[in-house]
Design an enzyme around this catalytic site. Structure first.
Site, PDB file in Angstrom:
ATOM      1  N   LEU A 152       0.828  -1.207   0.000  1.00 17.97           N
ATOM      2  CA  LEU A 152       0.000   0.000   0.000  1.00 17.97           C
ATOM      3  C   LEU A 152       0.862   1.256   0.000  1.00 17.97           C
ATOM      4  O   LEU A 152       0.589   2.210  -0.749  1.00 17.97           O
ATOM      5  CB  LEU A 152      -0.921   0.001   1.219  1.00 17.97           C
ATOM      6  N   LYS A 153       1.890   1.261   0.815  1.00 20.56           N
ATOM      7  CA  LYS A 153       2.768   2.432   0.900  1.00 20.56           C
ATOM      8  C   LYS A 153       3.423   2.741  -0.449  1.00 20.56           C
ATOM      9  O   LYS A 153       3.466   3.898  -0.888  1.00 20.56           O
ATOM     10  CB  LYS A 153       3.833   2.192   1.977  1.00 20.56           C
ATOM     11  N   LEU A 154       3.919   1.722  -1.108  1.00 19.89           N
ATOM     12  CA  LEU A 154       4.607   1.947  -2.376  1.00 19.89           C
ATOM     13  C   LEU A 154       3.635   2.392  -3.471  1.00 19.89           C
ATOM     14  O   LEU A 154       3.941   3.308  -4.238  1.00 19.89           O
ATOM     15  CB  LEU A 154       5.352   0.685  -2.803  1.00 19.89           C
TER      16      LEU A 154
END
Length: 307
Positions: A179-181
């Site tokens: 999700l972060k990437l």
């Protein structure tokens, strides 16, 4: 009994997170233990806080021996893995390791397995937001791992270092990093679009003034903030980048690898990454993600600097 907390990493994000943790976190007047590879950053941070709020340690090992909860936010996979290697030399039974770094999901999974196999808990907890948001305690935390680990970490996030959380209790650790990437690709695409729009506005005779006013009215928040950074020349005048080009390319590379493994293309990100490569070639380590504006300017026959 209040847990003893140890913080590793005082980069642009870590410094703001620590400030909020020591001023608003549930430390019960205990000092926060801190360590940074460059000690001067620890000294500079301590000078900005009330006396007794932090205890500066010269090694990771010293903190691990004393702490119940350990936070990490470090620059890249290899640096995180190096710190974890040192952590693993100690008795970790009952401790909680919270990694807020932005690294590849498989790296996170590998680290988590090594930590939990030693009787400790692990939480993958990357954060969304710029350094100014870290300073203001306005980050968004993504908390992934067993619900017991999430519950143990939660008192340090919303209302302390974060304004909101994305709860991934009992999800695989790697999902938080995926999700972060993917989320960071939205930032890259935003910066790319702003850069292209401003260069077209300047070259077409419209100028940047009115487009900036439109951005402020239509897209307040990150768009307006990056717009200001570009047009003010902040992207090429600041001494220390807010989102360094090497870290931006690391994140872009991880996202492109995820896309390749999933059988999809991220063409917008590919363009942004090519411009980041040009930023690194032109500005070196001082290059900032907002320097994409300079790279697009050069493509359009303008100078990298806008002043």
């Amino acid at each position: 009994m209040t847990p003893t907390v140890f913080w590793i990493g005082l980069g642009n994000m870590g410094r703001g997170m620590v400030k909020n943790l020591v001023l608003k976190g549930p430390l019960d007047n205990q000092p926060l233990l801190v360590h940074n590879r460059t000690k001067q950053r620890s000294l500079d941070l301590a000078s900005q806080l009330p006396p007794g709020k932090v205890t500066i340690l010269d090694s990771i090992s010293s903190g691990i021996r004393q702490a119940d909860i350990i936070f990490l936010i470090l620059s890249k996979d290899s640096v995180v893995e190096s710190a974890i290697s040192e952590i693993l030399t100690h008795d970790l039974t009952g401790k909680l390791i919270i990694d807020c770094s932005t690294i590849h999901p498989t790296t996170t999974t590998r680290i988590a397995n090594s930590i939990t196999s030693r009787g400790a808990q692990f939480l993958a907890a990357p954060v969304f937001g710029a350094p100014a948001m870290a300073d203001a305690g306005q980050l968004i935390g993504v908390l992934a791992g067993p619900s017991a680990s999430v519950d143990r970490a939660r008192p340090y996030f919303k209302g302390v270092i974060a304004r909101a959380e994305i709860d991934m209790s009992d999800e695989p650790y790697g999902k938080a990093l995926t999700l972060k990437l993917i989320g960071n690709t939205f930032v890259f695409n935003m910066v790319e679009q702003l850069a292209e729009g401003y260069v077209l506005a300047e070259k077409s005779g419209l100028g940047t003034k009115y487009l900036h006013q439109w951005v402020e009215q239509m897209f307040p928040g990150p768009y307006a903030a990056y717009s200001t950074r570009m047009l003010s020349g902040d992207y090429h005048t600041r001494e220390e980048p807010l989102f360094a080009v090497d870290l931006a390319r690391k994140d872009a590379g991880h996202a492109l690898k995820l896309a390749e493994e999933a059988g999809v293309r991220m063409r917008n990100l590919e363009v942004a990454d090519e411009h980041l490569k040009e930023v690194k070639e032109y500005a070196g380590e001082k290059g900032d993600i907002a320097g994409i504006y300079g790279a697009v300017r050069r493509e359009g026959g303008l100078g990298y600097e806008n002043s």
